[in-house]
Motif scaffolding. Structure first.
Motif, PDB file in Angstrom:
ATOM      1  N   LEU A   1       6.494   9.920  -2.235  1.00  0.00           N
ATOM      2  CA  LEU A   1       5.802  10.123  -0.971  1.00  0.00           C
ATOM      3  C   LEU A   1       4.181  10.294  -1.544  1.00  0.00           C
ATOM      4  N   ALA A   2       4.131  11.228  -2.241  1.00  0.00           N
ATOM      5  CA  ALA A   2       2.821  11.576  -2.924  1.00  0.00           C
ATOM      6  C   ALA A   2       2.131  10.535  -4.051  1.00  0.00           C
ATOM      7  N   LEU A   3       3.196   9.975  -4.464  1.00  0.00           N
ATOM      8  CA  LEU A   3       2.611   8.760  -5.279  1.00  0.00           C
ATOM      9  C   LEU A   3       1.980   7.737  -4.476  1.00  0.00           C
ATOM     10  N   SER A   4       2.744   7.392  -3.371  1.00  0.00           N
ATOM     11  CA  SER A   4       2.524   6.345  -2.350  1.00  0.00           C
ATOM     12  C   SER A   4       1.145   6.677  -1.861  1.00  0.00           C
ATOM     13  N   SER A   5       0.949   8.037  -1.232  1.00  0.00           N
ATOM     14  CA  SER A   5      -0.387   8.429  -0.733  1.00  0.00           C
ATOM     15  C   SER A   5      -1.431   8.246  -1.546  1.00  0.00           C
ATOM     16  N   ARG A   6      -1.161   8.661  -2.802  1.00  0.00           N
ATOM     17  CA  ARG A   6      -2.186   8.359  -3.760  1.00  0.00           C
ATOM     18  C   ARG A   6      -2.826   6.973  -4.118  1.00  0.00           C
ATOM     19  N   LEU A   7      -1.702   6.131  -4.079  1.00  0.00           N
ATOM     20  CA  LEU A   7      -2.169   4.813  -4.291  1.00  0.00           C
ATOM     21  C   LEU A   7      -2.799   4.077  -3.079  1.00  0.00           C
ATOM     22  N   LEU A   8      -2.328   4.691  -1.812  1.00  0.00           N
ATOM     23  CA  LEU A   8      -3.131   4.231  -0.672  1.00  0.00           C
ATOM     24  C   LEU A   8      -4.522   4.924  -0.454  1.00  0.00           C
ATOM     25  N   GLY A   9      -4.475   6.043  -1.336  1.00  0.00           N
ATOM     26  CA  GLY A   9      -6.224   6.569  -1.295  1.00  0.00           C
ATOM     27  C   GLY A   9      -6.312   7.451  -0.093  1.00  0.00           C
ATOM     28  N   ARG A  10      -5.107   8.301   0.137  1.00  0.00           N
ATOM     29  CA  ARG A  10      -5.166   9.229   1.435  1.00  0.00           C
ATOM     30  C   ARG A  10      -5.142  10.682   0.675  1.00  0.00           C
TER      31      ARG A  10
END
Length: 135
Positions: free
Chosen positions: A126-135
């Motif tokens: 989840l943290a990796l996905s959020s990081r990729l989305l720029g959140r």
């Protein structure tokens, strides 16, 4: 950080002398802010030509793996074993961990901690996905 116990074992055998060196890490893994934190002790057994065995044990070490150095995390749950595999995006964060093979860091998790391991992997993803989305 919710710590989850883990172990990692690596055996290296010298092909000439057939002597083995065994490295074992026992510790805790968890997520803290934007880092995956490993706290562990290293035990190393070395066999000598005389047949004697030498044991060295380290104090507690801590390694922080920033999320930017992790490509993905995977839970491998089987009947008898549960493992958490961390795949590097940047090798520099992983290099100082004894037992790191170069393509993944696989941590053995006790079966009783399987649910916690699943939550840890989900948190990392989840943290990796959020990081990729720029959140």
């Amino acid at each position: 950080m919710i710590p989850i116990p883990f172990s990692l074992r690596r055996t290296v055998q010298d092909p000439v002398t057939y002597l083995q060196n065994v490295t074992r890490l026992d510790g805790l893994v968890g997520m803290e802010d934007d880092d995956v934190v490993l706290q562990y002790r290293v035990r190393e057994w070395r066999w000598k030509r005389s047949g004697a065995r030498e044991l060295t044990e380290s104090g507690v070490r801590e390694t922080r793996l920033p999320l930017r150095s992790i490509r993905r995390a995977e839970l491998r749950a089987g009947w008898f074993r549960t493992r958490v595999a961390l795949f590097p995006a940047d090798l520099r964060g992983f290099v100082e961990i004894p037992g790191f093979s170069g393509d993944e860091l696989t941590l053995r998790i006790p079966r009783s901690e399987r649910r916690g391991a699943e939550q840890l992997v989900n948190s990392i993803e989840l943290a990796l996905s959020s990081r990729l989305l720029g959140r």
